[in-house]
Design a protein around this motif. Structure first.
Motif, PDB file in Angstrom:
ATOM      1  N   ASN A 237     -12.160 -50.555  34.507  1.00  0.00           N
ATOM      2  CA  ASN A 237     -10.792 -50.705  33.998  1.00  0.00           C
ATOM      3  C   ASN A 237      -9.738 -50.596  35.102  1.00  0.00           C
ATOM      4  OD1 ASN A 237     -10.911 -48.003  34.593  1.00  0.00           O
ATOM      5  ND2 ASN A 237     -10.514 -47.281  32.519  1.00  0.00           N
ATOM      6  N   GLY A 238     -10.200 -50.502  36.357  1.00  0.00           N
ATOM      7  CA  GLY A 238      -9.264 -50.475  37.473  1.00  0.00           C
ATOM      8  C   GLY A 238      -8.994 -49.095  38.038  1.00  0.00           C
ATOM      9  N   LEU A 239      -9.428 -48.041  37.365  1.00  0.00           N
ATOM     10  CA  LEU A 239      -9.228 -46.687  37.876  1.00  0.00           C
ATOM     11  C   LEU A 239     -10.142 -46.464  39.079  1.00  0.00           C
ATOM     12  CD1 LEU A 239      -9.062 -44.617  34.568  1.00  0.00           C
ATOM     13  CD2 LEU A 239      -7.163 -45.234  36.072  1.00  0.00           C
ATOM     14  N   GLN A 240      -9.579 -45.993  40.173  1.00  0.00           N
ATOM     15  CA  GLN A 240     -10.381 -45.759  41.363  1.00  0.00           C
ATOM     16  C   GLN A 240      -9.710 -44.723  42.251  1.00  0.00           C
ATOM     17  OE1 GLN A 240     -10.729 -49.477  43.416  1.00  0.00           O
ATOM     18  NE2 GLN A 240      -8.540 -49.750  43.685  1.00  0.00           N
ATOM     19  N   ALA A 241     -10.510 -44.124  43.130  1.00  0.00           N
ATOM     20  CA  ALA A 241     -10.007 -43.125  44.073  1.00  0.00           C
ATOM     21  C   ALA A 241     -10.953 -43.061  45.255  1.00  0.00           C
ATOM     22  CB  ALA A 241      -9.888 -41.759  43.408  1.00  0.00           C
TER      23      ALA A 241
END
Length: 260
Positions: A237-241
């Protein structure tokens, strides 16, 4: 009856058409308001999840940093470590997907009162075997970072500890667990090692020779003093770190000499 009065009342009434128009306008206003509320809720939820992903990456780096900073030996790249995975043993090769260290006894992460050491191995693995404990998180990368721990490893004094790698599976205590979920192979690297500039009497056999060119970071004779760890987390869903840390080992020169 006064017909004039009746006409006056009729002129002040609301027709069916006007009522329908008013209801339509009200429904439109409620629809727009609801959409804004849900959009704000989605934004808030996404911000919370983004903060959680960043926190997961930070805690994973913190865990590895705490352990490695107490290590007396960092295994070079291409070292083979044998660990216990359930009822079977697995041979793991250190490199960008695996990092292994030895932690001396009487320390926070090796609470042994003997002269034996504790081994820690961090490795990227498929998520499927751990899905029952982690739950069905949608859009995960399918990979996790796992920590293996083995206590009761013997490292003889003034010897190369490469032989220790073969007996992790038969340690007196062993365990494994997931450090962080949904890691990405492309953004995660555990293999950037660096030489230490100091040797000690304990390391007569391990000491770096006069010409450091003759010893590579893949050699068991290399005194490795630090490692750069980078961990990436991503969801569909595009969440990244991504978090990165340069970790210095405490053991050069050795803080706790190996036992005999």
């Amino acid at each position: 009856m006064d017909t004039r009065h009746i006409k006056y009342l009729d002129s002040k009434g609301i027709s069916l058409v006007e009522l329908l128009v008013a209801m339509a306008v009200l429904a439109l206003i409620l629809s727009l308001s609801s959409r804004l509320i849900f959009q704000n809720q989605d934004i808030t939820t996404r911000q919370v999840l983004a903060g959680r992903v960043n926190e997961d990456a930070r805690l994973a780096i913190l865990r590895i940093s705490d352990v490695v900073s107490q290590a007396s030996y960092i295994f070079p790249n291409n070292a083979t470590i044998t660990v216990q995975t359930g009822a079977t043993t697995t041979a793991v090769v250190t490199g960008d997907d695996a990092l292994a260290v030895l932690v001396p006894p009487r320390t926070a992460y090796c609470p042994l009162t003997t002269t034996q050491y504790c081994g820690f191995l961090y490795r990227l693995e498929a998520r499927a075997p751990y899905a029952t404990d982690l739950g069905n998180t949608p859009g995960n990368s399918g990979w996790v970072l796992v920590e293996y721990q083995a206590r009761g490893l013997t490292w003889n004094a003034n010897t190369n500890p490469s032989s220790v790698a073969s007996n992790w599976a038969s340690a007196s205590f062993s365990s494994r667990g997931v450090v962080v979920d949904s890691v990405t192979d492309n953004d995660t690297d555990l293999s950037l090692l660096a030489f230490a500039g100091i040797t000690s009497e304990v390391d007569r056999i391990l000491a770096i020779p006069t010409s450091t060119v003759s010893v590579s970071l893949n050699s068991t004779n290399a005194l490795i003093g630090s490692v750069r760890v980078r961990i990436g987390i991503a969801y569909s869903n595009g969440l990244q770190a991504t978090r990165q840390s340069d970790i210095l080992a405490r053991g050069i020169p050795r803080a706790v000499p190996p036992g005999n």
